[in-house]
Design an enzyme around this catalytic site. Structure first.
Site, mmCIF file in Angstrom:
data_model
loop_
_atom_site.group_PDB
_atom_site.id
_atom_site.type_symbol
_atom_site.label_atom_id
_atom_site.label_comp_id
_atom_site.label_asym_id
_atom_site.label_seq_id
_atom_site.Cartn_x
_atom_site.Cartn_y
_atom_site.Cartn_z
ATOM 1 N N ARG A 6 0.827 -1.205 0.000
ATOM 2 C CA ARG A 6 0.000 0.000 0.000
ATOM 3 C C ARG A 6 0.857 1.248 0.000
ATOM 4 N NH1 ARG A 6 -3.781 -1.478 4.969
ATOM 5 N NH2 ARG A 6 -1.835 -2.410 5.616
ATOM 6 N N TYR A 107 3.777 5.944 2.793
ATOM 7 C CA TYR A 107 2.825 7.042 2.938
ATOM 8 C C TYR A 107 3.620 8.343 2.949
ATOM 9 C CZ TYR A 107 -0.518 3.421 4.003
ATOM 10 O OH TYR A 107 -1.331 2.320 3.909
ATOM 11 N N ARG A 115 -1.666 5.872 8.026
ATOM 12 C CA ARG A 115 -1.250 4.632 8.680
ATOM 13 C C ARG A 115 0.172 4.755 9.206
ATOM 14 N NH1 ARG A 115 -4.065 -0.289 8.214
ATOM 15 N NH2 ARG A 115 -2.671 -0.777 9.942
#
Length: 126
Positions: A6, A107, A115
């Site tokens: 992710r 991120y 997160r």
């Protein structure tokens, strides 16, 4: 084993150049942090918040050498009130021998707040 990686990044403005550049930065960092090769990628799903309309962020994937045949698709995020604005999220599925806890999720910019427990920064501190 197929694993998901992710990532997310934010942009300041809804401008095509910024959207594509930010997405490219995010993808390159996800690839670097996880030693990903294009031939190991099943597909890439990119979502954007409703306030990103100036470009398809998937165009950034085509700037990566060797990624011509990797399937990629863009979609919109659910417009939840109070959610992070101008955010681009990526889900990259890859064939890897890494365990789930060895995957480095990335991120960047304001998206780091999404997160912090799984972010690249957290992994590098370990």
């Amino acid at each position: 084993m197929i694993r998901g990686i992710r990532g997310a990044i934010t942009v300041e403005r809804n401008e095509a150049g910024e959207i594509i550049a930010a997405t490219e930065t995010l993808l390159r960092e996800m690839v670097r942090a996880n030693d990903v090769a294009a031939h190991d990628v099943s597909f890439v799903l990119i979502s954007v918040t409703d306030d990103i309309t100036a470009a398809f962020p998937a165009q950034a994937l085509r700037r990566l050498d060797g990624w011509t045949y990797v399937p990629v698709m863009c979609t919109r995020e659910i417009p939840v009130p109070g959610s992070l604005p101008r955010c681009i999220r990526v889900m990259m599925t890859v064939e890897t021998d890494k365990r789930q806890d060895e995957i480095c999720h990335v991120y960047l910019k304001d998206a780091a707040m999404l997160r912090p427990d799984l972010s690249l920064t957290k992994k590098t501190e370990m």
